[in-house]
Design a protein around this motif. Structure first.
Motif, mmCIF file in Angstrom:
data_model
loop_
_atom_site.group_PDB
_atom_site.id
_atom_site.type_symbol
_atom_site.label_atom_id
_atom_site.label_comp_id
_atom_site.label_asym_id
_atom_site.label_seq_id
_atom_site.Cartn_x
_atom_site.Cartn_y
_atom_site.Cartn_z
ATOM 1 N N UNK A 135 0.812 -1.216 0.000
ATOM 2 C CA UNK A 135 0.000 0.000 0.000
ATOM 3 C C UNK A 135 0.845 1.265 0.000
ATOM 4 N N UNK A 136 0.198 2.351 -0.425
ATOM 5 C CA UNK A 136 0.801 3.677 -0.282
ATOM 6 C C UNK A 136 0.203 4.410 0.918
ATOM 7 N N UNK A 137 -0.751 3.768 1.599
ATOM 8 C CA UNK A 137 -1.464 4.311 2.764
ATOM 9 C C UNK A 137 -2.222 5.595 2.452
ATOM 10 N N UNK A 138 -2.462 5.857 1.168
ATOM 11 C CA UNK A 138 -3.186 7.066 0.779
ATOM 12 C C UNK A 138 -4.375 6.762 -0.122
ATOM 13 N N UNK A 139 -4.231 5.777 -1.006
ATOM 14 C CA UNK A 139 -5.295 5.524 -1.974
ATOM 15 C C UNK A 139 -5.765 4.068 -2.007
ATOM 16 N N UNK A 140 -4.847 3.123 -2.114
ATOM 17 C CA UNK A 140 -5.188 1.717 -2.303
ATOM 18 C C UNK A 140 -4.314 0.807 -1.453
ATOM 19 N N UNK A 141 -4.828 -0.378 -1.194
ATOM 20 C CA UNK A 141 -3.998 -1.448 -0.664
ATOM 21 C C UNK A 141 -4.320 -2.718 -1.424
ATOM 22 N N UNK A 142 -3.299 -3.540 -1.602
ATOM 23 C CA UNK A 142 -3.427 -4.819 -2.276
ATOM 24 C C UNK A 142 -3.216 -5.903 -1.229
ATOM 25 N N UNK A 143 -4.232 -6.703 -0.985
ATOM 26 C CA UNK A 143 -4.172 -7.799 -0.024
ATOM 27 C C UNK A 143 -3.708 -9.051 -0.756
ATOM 28 N N UNK A 144 -2.653 -9.686 -0.249
ATOM 29 C CA UNK A 144 -2.122 -10.852 -0.957
ATOM 30 C C UNK A 144 -1.505 -11.861 0.001
ATOM 31 N N UNK A 190 -10.495 -10.160 8.721
ATOM 32 C CA UNK A 190 -11.228 -9.146 9.476
ATOM 33 C C UNK A 190 -10.277 -8.177 10.163
ATOM 34 N N UNK A 191 -9.232 -8.710 10.758
ATOM 35 C CA UNK A 191 -8.231 -7.873 11.433
ATOM 36 C C UNK A 191 -7.593 -6.892 10.440
ATOM 37 N N UNK A 192 -7.238 -7.403 9.286
ATOM 38 C CA UNK A 192 -6.557 -6.566 8.296
ATOM 39 C C UNK A 192 -7.478 -5.479 7.761
ATOM 40 N N UNK A 193 -8.663 -5.849 7.297
ATOM 41 C CA UNK A 193 -9.533 -4.848 6.660
ATOM 42 C C UNK A 193 -10.087 -3.827 7.651
ATOM 43 N N UNK A 194 -10.021 -4.130 8.941
ATOM 44 C CA UNK A 194 -10.504 -3.162 9.933
ATOM 45 C C UNK A 194 -9.373 -2.321 10.517
ATOM 46 N N UNK A 195 -8.168 -2.480 10.007
ATOM 47 C CA UNK A 195 -7.027 -1.714 10.508
ATOM 48 C C UNK A 195 -7.239 -0.219 10.256
ATOM 49 N N UNK A 196 -7.044 0.606 11.263
ATOM 50 C CA UNK A 196 -7.258 2.054 11.106
ATOM 51 C C UNK A 196 -6.442 2.675 9.978
ATOM 52 N N UNK A 197 -5.234 2.166 9.739
ATOM 53 C CA UNK A 197 -4.388 2.759 8.699
ATOM 54 C C UNK A 197 -4.891 2.473 7.284
ATOM 55 N N UNK A 198 -5.855 1.542 7.170
ATOM 56 C CA UNK A 198 -6.425 1.242 5.852
ATOM 57 C C UNK A 198 -7.787 1.906 5.649
#
Length: 133
Positions: A63-72, A91-99
């Motif tokens: 991720x760039x922490x600004x627009x998108x993240x790629x989960x892999x 669930x843990x990942x997609x609920x992370x505040x930084x995302x």
């Protein structure tokens, strides 16, 4: 089942990550050097259960922490599947505040039902997107 999710790469062993990725169809032949480079350039998540010494789950995001993240590279050890650990990890990942506020992207051949529970929508046979919230 008691589990813990770690986000510090120092708490995960490269050998454990390689062992898990060898269980996949997408990374089973990925060279160790490439695995190491990929994890060093990603945000990684590891999952441990109380009954096991070794890592039993792994995932990473790019991720760039600004627009998108790629989960892999989402993987749960075959011996621990169907116990809700994959759901807990995603669930843990997609609920992370930084995302928060970022669009999620992933590619999967066969796990669309899992990811759709977390807001990802299929855009073709493999690609899935989660709208920025």
């Amino acid at each position: 089942m008691n589990y813990r999710i770690v986000e510090d790469l120092n708490e995960m062993k490269l050998d454990d990550i390689v062992r898990l990725l060898r269980m996949t169809y997408w990374a089973d032949k990925r060279p160790v050097e490439r695995i190491e480079k990929s994890i060093n350039n990603s945000k990684c998540y590891g999952l441990y259960v109380d009954a096991a010494e070794n890592l039993v789950g792994f995932a990473r995001i790019i991720t760039d922490y600004a627009t998108n993240y790629y989960l892999c590279d989402v993987i749960i050890d075959e011996a621990y599947r169907h116990q809700g650990l994959g759901k807990a990890l995603v669930s843990h990942i997609v609920s992370a505040p930084e995302l928060e506020g970022l669009r999620g992207i992933l590619i999967t051949k066969d796990a669309q039902p899992l990811y759709s529970q977390y807001g990802f929508e299929v855009v073709n046979d493999r690609a899935m997107f989660k709208a920025a919230n």
